[in-house]
Each structure stands twice: as structure tokens, then as C-alpha cells.
Write an enzyme that holds these catalytic residues in place. Structure first.
Site, mmCIF file in Angstrom:
data_model
loop_
_atom_site.group_PDB
_atom_site.id
_atom_site.type_symbol
_atom_site.label_atom_id
_atom_site.label_comp_id
_atom_site.label_asym_id
_atom_site.label_seq_id
_atom_site.Cartn_x
_atom_site.Cartn_y
_atom_site.Cartn_z
ATOM 1 N N ASN A 98 42.602 39.187 48.326
ATOM 2 C CA ASN A 98 41.884 40.442 48.619
ATOM 3 C C ASN A 98 40.371 40.309 48.449
ATOM 4 O OD1 ASN A 98 41.905 40.292 45.862
ATOM 5 N ND2 ASN A 98 43.241 42.048 45.544
ATOM 6 N N ARG A 146 35.756 44.240 36.780
ATOM 7 C CA ARG A 146 36.634 44.877 35.796
ATOM 8 C C ARG A 146 35.809 45.868 34.984
ATOM 9 N NH1 ARG A 146 40.095 43.818 38.617
ATOM 10 N NH2 ARG A 146 41.867 42.425 38.309
ATOM 11 N N GLN A 158 43.303 51.931 32.923
ATOM 12 C CA GLN A 158 43.799 52.431 34.213
ATOM 13 C C GLN A 158 45.240 52.877 34.094
ATOM 14 O OE1 GLN A 158 40.869 49.717 37.007
ATOM 15 N NE2 GLN A 158 43.016 49.649 37.403
ATOM 16 N N HIS A 186 40.864 52.541 41.556
ATOM 17 C CA HIS A 186 40.941 51.100 41.819
ATOM 18 C C HIS A 186 41.696 50.824 43.124
ATOM 19 C CE1 HIS A 186 41.758 46.881 39.877
ATOM 20 N NE2 HIS A 186 41.250 46.799 41.092
HETATM 21 P P1 NAI Z 1 36.699 33.491 41.456
HETATM 22 O O1 NAI Z 1 37.464 32.787 40.412
HETATM 23 O O2 NAI Z 1 36.682 32.937 42.833
HETATM 24 O O3 NAI Z 1 35.169 33.617 40.995
HETATM 25 C C1 NAI Z 1 34.792 34.050 39.738
HETATM 26 C C2 NAI Z 1 33.408 33.492 39.433
HETATM 27 O O4 NAI Z 1 32.935 34.100 38.233
HETATM 28 C C3 NAI Z 1 33.432 31.978 39.192
HETATM 29 O O5 NAI Z 1 32.445 31.369 39.999
HETATM 30 C C4 NAI Z 1 33.109 31.850 37.719
HETATM 31 O O6 NAI Z 1 32.407 30.660 37.396
HETATM 32 C C5 NAI Z 1 32.275 33.088 37.491
HETATM 33 N N1 NAI Z 1 32.171 33.475 36.092
HETATM 34 C C6 NAI Z 1 33.127 33.454 35.128
HETATM 35 N N2 NAI Z 1 32.602 33.834 33.959
HETATM 36 C C7 NAI Z 1 31.305 34.108 34.178
HETATM 37 C C8 NAI Z 1 30.244 34.542 33.343
HETATM 38 N N3 NAI Z 1 30.413 34.697 32.027
HETATM 39 N N4 NAI Z 1 29.050 34.761 33.902
HETATM 40 C C9 NAI Z 1 28.836 34.534 35.219
HETATM 41 N N5 NAI Z 1 29.799 34.118 36.064
HETATM 42 C C10 NAI Z 1 31.013 33.905 35.537
HETATM 43 O O7 NAI Z 1 37.212 34.982 41.444
HETATM 44 P P2 NAI Z 1 37.097 36.084 42.601
HETATM 45 O O8 NAI Z 1 38.221 35.944 43.550
HETATM 46 O O9 NAI Z 1 35.713 36.078 43.117
HETATM 47 O O10 NAI Z 1 37.363 37.410 41.750
HETATM 48 C C11 NAI Z 1 36.496 37.771 40.693
HETATM 49 C C12 NAI Z 1 37.060 38.964 39.950
HETATM 50 O O11 NAI Z 1 37.009 40.118 40.775
HETATM 51 C C13 NAI Z 1 38.540 38.853 39.562
HETATM 52 O O12 NAI Z 1 38.735 38.070 38.409
HETATM 53 C C14 NAI Z 1 38.906 40.293 39.352
HETATM 54 O O13 NAI Z 1 38.604 40.681 38.027
HETATM 55 C C15 NAI Z 1 37.972 41.041 40.317
HETATM 56 N N6 NAI Z 1 38.730 41.591 41.464
HETATM 57 C C16 NAI Z 1 38.734 42.944 41.666
HETATM 58 C C17 NAI Z 1 39.477 43.500 42.679
HETATM 59 C C18 NAI Z 1 39.466 44.983 42.936
HETATM 60 O O14 NAI Z 1 40.358 45.483 43.628
HETATM 61 N N7 NAI Z 1 38.499 45.721 42.435
HETATM 62 C C19 NAI Z 1 40.339 42.675 43.546
HETATM 63 C C20 NAI Z 1 40.164 41.253 43.329
HETATM 64 C C21 NAI Z 1 39.422 40.752 42.300
#
Ligand code: NAI
Length: 376
Positions: free
Chosen positions: A135, A274, A303, A327
Site C-alpha cells: 500500500n 504512526r 486506534q 486510518h
Molecule cells: P520502509 O521499510 O520501506 O521504509 C522505512 C524507512 O524508514 C527506512 O528507510 C528506514 O531506514 C527509515 N527509518 C527507520 N527508522 C528511522 C529513524 N529513526 N529516522 C529516520 N528514518 C528511519 O517502510 P515503508 O513501506 O516506507 O513504510 C513506512 C511506515 O509507514 C510503515 O512502517 C508504517 O508504519 C507506515 N504505513 C502507514 C500506512 C497507512 O495506512 N497510514 C500504510 C503503510 C505503511
């Protein structure tokens, strides 16, 4: 739809390798009855009941997730597979892990597995997988929309029209163009990078990112993004900050009162990652004082969000700047088709003992496989 645990099911699990699969999903109500593509609901059950039952497995689906009498806590004690979604998170705490004697694999139907205590999963040798990428476009589009609706002061403009009023200056006094602004993402993974890609045609002054993992040079160049390694410096340069990192020990409360002081006065903040990454009260106070001009997103620290959650009604000094929604950014019908198929695919690998797709594995047996949930 809930089936009672019987001696029969226990014996068949033992002798025929029959699994108990527990899914905690959100209740879709009338909408889910009318719209079968709402796959991630209790009613439509990710579309896998027939498939699982045809193989003899037991499939329990419920939205009841809070407290010791919930279906979640009742069935987690002997479930082998747990399916959850971030939209209606079943919080699998370290305490519950102790009770989940039969649990082997947790599957997040979607992206973001912070509702599972990942350290406890490592300790208990329970794998955690998510449908990576399922997503990310859905969320990136929502981020771009949220940035635009804050910067252009859209929500109060629409509310004015519904009220029957017409006072252009009341809206225009706080409406801007995105062109020429500095936009930065905390986290430049799948979503963060897609946000940057989608912002290129807006001719922003600069695109920035803050992430402990640097983008590959070619990827950074393709969107002309500059990395800023100090978070305070990063936010102090941004007109718009968008949060796109997972929730883990290193990001809980990352955007707090102290960091908000370093934001440019009147900056806009969008958080679809989040809720708990942003301090609820600090954000509301910063909005009220005008330190930030707007806050938008779809994620909440609990939530469903309680009716009196301060983010529902928080406003800037002009009575606007709130773009909060439930959400749903990552649960569009397009996204649901992808994460339902991805969940089935992960289950299929599990059932057949074949290798999981590496990008889906957050926690493997006894260890973290993903680098996105904190630096270890
Ligand atoms: P991803 O794993 O591809 O990217 C996450 C990035 O965050 C990575 O590059 C990582 O190095 C970085 N990161 C981790 N800790 C960090 C920090 N302390 N400071 C800076 N960067 C940091 O994950 P993706 O697919 O981009 O998703 C990210 C988040 O988005 C998910 O974990 C989820 O919490 C949220 N999400 C929300 C959705 C919604 O419906 N609102 C749906 C899908 C994801």
C-alpha cells in the site's frame, strides 16, 4: 463466525497438521456487505476462508481485540498463525506472547508491524511478516494530498462552502503555493521515496530527507533530494515535514515538544506513518500556538481514536490547519486487493514450507531481518 475450540479440533491439529489461523480485522458493517472488495474486513475475511477450509484449517475472524475476554486474547493461546492489520491493530504484547504457546507466524495484512512486540517475537522465535510494498503508493498519494490540503488551506474553504458562506479573504489569508517550498521526509524508504518522486513536478525549492540509511546515489539524484543527518537541522530547514518511518524504540515520540521548537514557525506537518511517532499533546499545543500551521494524517496513537482525542479538533490560531482522517490511506480498495493477495501468498509459503519473499520478512526465526525497525 467465531468457532468454539473443541477436543476434536485439538486432535486434528495434532494428527493432521491442521492449523488454527486467527485474524483480527476491522468490522466493515453495511459497507462491507455491499462492497465485497472491502477484503480486509471481518465480513469479507481477506477472501481466504474457502481456501483455508478446503485444506482443513480452522479460520477464526473477529474484530474483538481489547481485554482478556476479547476473541483476540481468547484464541491467541492456541493459534498457530495470527493475521492482523494496522488499521484495527490487535496489540500483541510481550505478556500475550507468553500465553501464545502455539504461535509460529504473525502476518500483517498491510505494512507496519509495530503493534506486534517485535523484540518479544525475536525472543519467542515467532516470525513476523508484512506485505511489503502493498500500500505504499496508496499512502504516498495520501501524503501528497495532505500536504496540498494544508498548504492551500483546503478544509476550511470547503467547510465555508457547506455552511453557505463566501468570504475569500478568510481562506486566502492562510493559503500558499507548494511551489518554492522546502519539503522533507523523515524516512526515505518505500513510501518516503515515492512521496519525493511525486513532489518533483511541483517545483519545490528543495526536497530533503532524514534517514539513517542513505538513499542510493542514483535514487537521490533522480529526485534531487539532499540528505540532512541532524534531525533538528533537518526540521529547521523544512516548510513541510512528512513522517514516513516505522514506529520503533527509536521513533516513538520523535516529534515532541523539544523538536517542534526547531521547526520553522508556521511549518506544516503530515504524519501517515504512526500516531505515536508524534507526541499527541505537543503537536496539539504547537498547532494552537501557531508554531506549526497545520497537522494532517490518518494515524493515531490508539486506534480507534477516542471521541475526545485532541487531534480530532485541534486547530491553528485561525481555526484551521487540521487534516486528520481515520486510518485509511493504506486501505484503499486497490491496496486491499494487493494486501489480501499478499497475505495469501505468505500463508501459502508457510503452509508449503517454501521460502518467503525476503522483503516481507521483518522478524525471521530468532532475529530481525529488516533494517527498517531501528538500528541494531
Ligand atoms: P520502509 O521499510 O520501506 O521504509 C522505512 C524507512 O524508514 C527506512 O528507510 C528506514 O531506514 C527509515 N527509518 C527507520 N527508522 C528511522 C529513524 N529513526 N529516522 C529516520 N528514518 C528511519 O517502510 P515503508 O513501506 O516506507 O513504510 C513506512 C511506515 O509507514 C510503515 O512502517 C508504517 O508504519 C507506515 N504505513 C502507514 C500506512 C497507512 O495506512 N497510514 C500504510 C503503510 C505503511
Amino acid at each position: 463466525m467465531i468457532r468454539e475450540w473443541t477436543l476434536d479440533t485439538h486432535l486434528s491439529q495434532y494428527f493432521y497438521n491442521i492449523m488454527k489461523v486467527l485474524a483480527i480485522l476491522y468490522r466493515g458493517g453495511e459497507a462491507a456487505q455491499q462492497e465485497p472488495r472491502l477484503l480486509g474486513t471481518v465480513e469479507n475475511q481477506l477472501g481466504i476462508r474457502e481456501w483455508l477450509e478446503s485444506q482443513g484449517h480452522e479460520y477464526i475472524v473477529s474484530d474483538s481485540k481489547e481485554g482478556p475476554d476479547s476473541d483476540f486474547q481468547k484464541h491467541i493461546v492456541d493459534a498457530e498463525v495470527l493475521i492482523t492489520t494496522p488499521f484495527h491493530p490487535g496489540y500483541l504484547t510481550a505478556d500475550l506472547f507468553e500465553k501464545a504457546k502455539n504461535l509460529k507466524i504473525c502476518i500483517t495484512a498491510g505494512v507496519g508491524s509495530d503493534h506486534i512486540d517485535l523484540n518479544a517475537a525475536v525472543k519467542k522465535n515467532v516470525q513476523v511478516l508484512e506485505v511489503s510494498g502493498s500500500n505504499v503508493v496508496s499512502v504516498a498519494e495520501h501524503v501528497v494530498m495532505s500536504i496540498l490540503l494544508l498548504v492551500r488551506n483546503f478544509v476550511p474553504a470547503h467547510e465555508m462552502i457547506e455552511r453557505g458562506d463566501w468570504q475569500v479573504s478568510d481562506i486566502a489569508r492562510n493559503a500558499f503555493d507548494l511551489e518554492g517550498k522546502v519539503v522533507g521526509t523523515i524516512g526515505a524508504g518505500r513510501i518516503g521515496y515515492r512521496v519525493l518522486q511525486r513532489l518533483v513536478p511541483f517545483d519545490t525549492k528543495e526536497l530533503l530527507y532524514y534517514d539513517y540509511a542513505a538513499l542510493p546515489e542514483a535514487a537521490a539524484k533522480a529526485v534531487n533530494a539532499r540528505r540532512v543527518e541532524d534531525l533538528k537541522e533537518f526540521v529547521s530547514q523544512c516548510d513541510v515535514v512528512t513522517v514516513n518511518c516505522p514506529l520503533h524504540e527509536g521513533t516513538k515520540g520523535l516529534v515532541n515538544a523539544e523538536l517542534l521548537k526547531h521547526f520553522k514557525k508556521g511549518a506544516w506537518l503530515v504524519n501517515t506513518a504512526r500516531g505515536a511517532i508524534c507526541d499527541k499533546d505537543a503537536v496539539a499545543a504547537a498547532l494552537k500556538s501557531g508554531q506549526i500551521n497545520g497537522y494532517a494524517g490518518d494515524v493515531w496513537n490508539v486506534q480507534p481514536a477516542p471521541k475526545d482525542h485532541v487531534w480530532r479538533t485541534a486547530k491553528n490560531p485561525l481555526g484551521a490547519g487540521n487534516g486528520m482522517v481515520p486510518h485509511y490511506s493504506g486501505t484503499t480498495l486497490d491496496a486491499q486487493a494487493r494486501y489480501a493477495a499478499g497475505t495469501k501468498n505468505i500463508l501459502d509459503h508457510y503452509l508449503n514450507g517454501t521460502n518467503q519473499e525476503p522483503q516481507n520478512v521483518i522478524v525471521g526465526v530468532g532475529k530481525y531481518e529488516s533494517k527498517a525497525y531501528g538500528q541494531r
